[in-house]
Design a protein around this motif. Structure first.
Motif, PDB file in Angstrom:
ATOM      1  N   ASP A   4      -7.613   5.360  16.191  1.00 15.00           N
ATOM      2  CA  ASP A   4      -7.614   5.664  14.762  1.00 15.00           C
ATOM      3  C   ASP A   4      -9.016   5.476  14.187  1.00 15.00           C
ATOM      4  O   ASP A   4      -9.247   4.585  13.376  1.00 15.00           O
ATOM      5  N   PRO A   5      -9.966   6.322  14.610  1.00 14.20           N
ATOM      6  CA  PRO A   5     -11.346   6.134  14.157  1.00 14.20           C
ATOM      7  C   PRO A   5     -11.528   6.317  12.655  1.00 14.20           C
ATOM      8  O   PRO A   5     -12.496   5.846  12.084  1.00 14.20           O
ATOM      9  N   LEU A   6     -10.607   6.997  11.985  1.00 13.61           N
ATOM     10  CA  LEU A   6     -10.723   7.235  10.548  1.00 13.61           C
ATOM     11  C   LEU A   6     -10.019   6.135   9.739  1.00 13.61           C
ATOM     12  O   LEU A   6      -9.990   6.200   8.514  1.00 13.61           O
ATOM     13  N   HIS A   7      -9.424   5.167  10.397  1.00  6.18           N
ATOM     14  CA  HIS A   7      -8.723   4.048   9.750  1.00  6.18           C
ATOM     15  C   HIS A   7      -7.588   4.525   8.847  1.00  6.18           C
ATOM     16  O   HIS A   7      -7.323   3.926   7.808  1.00  6.18           O
ATOM     17  N   ILE A   8      -6.934   5.576   9.264  1.00  4.73           N
ATOM     18  CA  ILE A   8      -5.836   6.134   8.476  1.00  4.73           C
ATOM     19  C   ILE A   8      -4.655   5.169   8.450  1.00  4.73           C
ATOM     20  O   ILE A   8      -3.971   5.046   7.438  1.00  4.73           O
ATOM     21  N   GLY A   9      -4.424   4.468   9.545  1.00  6.52           N
ATOM     22  CA  GLY A   9      -3.320   3.510   9.603  1.00  6.52           C
ATOM     23  C   GLY A   9      -3.407   2.464   8.506  1.00  6.52           C
ATOM     24  O   GLY A   9      -2.391   2.089   7.905  1.00  6.52           O
ATOM     25  N   GLU A  10      -4.616   1.995   8.234  1.00  9.52           N
ATOM     26  CA  GLU A  10      -4.809   0.998   7.165  1.00  9.52           C
ATOM     27  C   GLU A  10      -4.405   1.553   5.809  1.00  9.52           C
ATOM     28  O   GLU A  10      -3.892   0.828   4.963  1.00  9.52           O
ATOM     29  N   MET A  11      -4.642   2.852   5.601  1.00  8.73           N
ATOM     30  CA  MET A  11      -4.264   3.489   4.330  1.00  8.73           C
ATOM     31  C   MET A  11      -2.754   3.652   4.211  1.00  8.73           C
ATOM     32  O   MET A  11      -2.194   3.551   3.126  1.00  8.73           O
ATOM     33  N   LEU A  12      -2.109   3.937   5.344  1.00 11.35           N
ATOM     34  CA  LEU A  12      -0.701   4.308   5.324  1.00 11.35           C
ATOM     35  C   LEU A  12       0.266   3.140   5.489  1.00 11.35           C
ATOM     36  O   LEU A  12       1.400   3.215   5.017  1.00 11.35           O
ATOM     37  N   GLU A  13      -0.166   2.081   6.171  1.00 15.41           N
ATOM     38  CA  GLU A  13       0.766   1.009   6.543  1.00 15.41           C
ATOM     39  C   GLU A  13       1.516   0.389   5.370  1.00 15.41           C
ATOM     40  O   GLU A  13       2.737   0.223   5.445  1.00 15.41           O
ATOM     41  N   PRO A  14       0.861   0.039   4.252  1.00 17.93           N
ATOM     42  CA  PRO A  14       1.623  -0.597   3.161  1.00 17.93           C
ATOM     43  C   PRO A  14       2.787   0.270   2.661  1.00 17.93           C
ATOM     44  O   PRO A  14       3.895  -0.230   2.456  1.00 17.93           O
ATOM     45  N   GLY A  15       2.550   1.548   2.472  1.00 18.69           N
ATOM     46  CA  GLY A  15       3.602   2.444   1.988  1.00 18.69           C
ATOM     47  C   GLY A  15       4.721   2.613   2.999  1.00 18.69           C
ATOM     48  O   GLY A  15       5.911   2.589   2.640  1.00 18.69           O
ATOM     49  N   ILE A  16       4.353   2.781   4.259  1.00 17.85           N
ATOM     50  CA  ILE A  16       5.359   2.955   5.316  1.00 17.85           C
ATOM     51  C   ILE A  16       6.197   1.686   5.447  1.00 17.85           C
ATOM     52  O   ILE A  16       7.428   1.745   5.555  1.00 17.85           O
ATOM     53  N   ARG A  17       5.542   0.531   5.407  1.00 20.52           N
ATOM     54  CA  ARG A  17       6.253  -0.753   5.493  1.00 20.52           C
ATOM     55  C   ARG A  17       7.208  -0.919   4.311  1.00 20.52           C
ATOM     56  O   ARG A  17       8.333  -1.382   4.471  1.00 20.52           O
ATOM     57  N   SER A  18       6.759  -0.512   3.105  1.00 19.58           N
ATOM     58  CA  SER A  18       7.607  -0.648   1.909  1.00 19.58           C
ATOM     59  C   SER A  18       8.862   0.221   2.001  1.00 19.58           C
ATOM     60  O   SER A  18       9.856  -0.041   1.325  1.00 19.58           O
ATOM     61  N   LEU A  37      -5.012  17.623  14.741  1.00 16.28           N
ATOM     62  CA  LEU A  37      -3.621  17.196  14.732  1.00 16.28           C
ATOM     63  C   LEU A  37      -3.598  15.708  14.442  1.00 16.28           C
ATOM     64  O   LEU A  37      -4.211  14.920  15.169  1.00 16.28           O
ATOM     65  N   LEU A  38      -2.923  15.328  13.374  1.00 17.09           N
ATOM     66  CA  LEU A  38      -2.766  13.929  13.013  1.00 17.09           C
ATOM     67  C   LEU A  38      -1.325  13.538  13.311  1.00 17.09           C
ATOM     68  O   LEU A  38      -0.394  14.093  12.727  1.00 17.09           O
ATOM     69  N   ARG A  39      -1.152  12.603  14.250  1.00 15.82           N
ATOM     70  CA  ARG A  39       0.172  12.100  14.608  1.00 15.82           C
ATOM     71  C   ARG A  39       0.315  10.684  14.085  1.00 15.82           C
ATOM     72  O   ARG A  39      -0.523   9.829  14.358  1.00 15.82           O
ATOM     73  N   VAL A  40       1.388  10.445  13.366  1.00 14.76           N
ATOM     74  CA  VAL A  40       1.710   9.131  12.848  1.00 14.76           C
ATOM     75  C   VAL A  40       3.028   8.719  13.492  1.00 14.76           C
ATOM     76  O   VAL A  40       4.041   9.407  13.334  1.00 14.76           O
ATOM     77  N   TYR A  41       3.016   7.618  14.236  1.00 12.22           N
ATOM     78  CA  TYR A  41       4.200   7.126  14.930  1.00 12.22           C
ATOM     79  C   TYR A  41       4.846   6.014  14.116  1.00 12.22           C
ATOM     80  O   TYR A  41       4.166   5.056  13.726  1.00 12.22           O
ATOM     81  N   ILE A  42       6.150   6.157  13.853  1.00 14.96           N
ATOM     82  CA  ILE A  42       6.892   5.154  13.098  1.00 14.96           C
ATOM     83  C   ILE A  42       8.099   4.696  13.903  1.00 14.96           C
ATOM     84  O   ILE A  42       8.559   5.396  14.811  1.00 14.96           O
TER      85      ILE A  42
END
Length: 152
Positions: A4-18, A37-42
């Motif tokens: 995750d070189p763009l640190h997208i996980g840090e942006m998304l984690e709070p919302g996904i966790r909520s 291609l941006l893949r987000v695993y939940i």
């Protein structure tokens, strides 16, 4: 390990966790003429359905539209980690200790880039696996990709 070189996980984690989900990890692959291609695993205790992916996709799209971390066109994919789950964080190697995994290194270690063995956890900054009866210590920062190998 640079998934995750763009640190997208840090942006998304709070919302996904909520929303009651676990952010497993983020992968971004640059593509040819079609963009990236941006893949987000939940994941969740109850597993992940297509409905869950759709809900999270709306949230993620909104955050990405506002923060705009990726230039140009890309495809967004929300997915469950699957049986051959990718391992992203050091704690993943502890959590799945005892399971079989495949690891690909950025550079060869002892003349070898690909390893397959039973996860033994962490020793400092290294991931420890047992391969062919020997324990091998691999630097976490040198892992290009790691994933579980399903056993049936």
């Amino acid at each position: 390990m640079k998934q995750d070189p763009l640190h997208i996980g840090e942006m998304l984690e709070p919302g996904i966790r909520s929303m009651g989900y676990e952010l497993v990890g983020v992968e971004y692959q640059t593509g040819g003429g079609d963009g990236g291609l941006l893949r987000v695993y939940i994941d969740s205790e109850d597993g992940i359905s297509a409905d869950d992916c759709q809900k999270v996709s709306y949230l993620v799209s909104g955050v990405l539209d506002v923060k705009d971390p990726i230039r140009g066109h890309y495809t967004l994919e929300i997915s469950s980690p699957g049986l051959d789950r990718l391992l992203f964080r050091p704690e993943d190697f502890e959590r799945f200790a005892g399971q079989l995994a495949r690891l690909r290194m950025i550079r060869p270690i002892g003349g070898q880039r690909k390893f397959k063995g039973r996860l033994r956890g962490l020793a400092g900054e290294n991931v420890v696996i047992e391969q062919d009866g020997q324990e091998i210590s691999l630097p976490f920062d040198e892992i290009e990709q790691a994933r579980l190998v399903p056993e049936f």
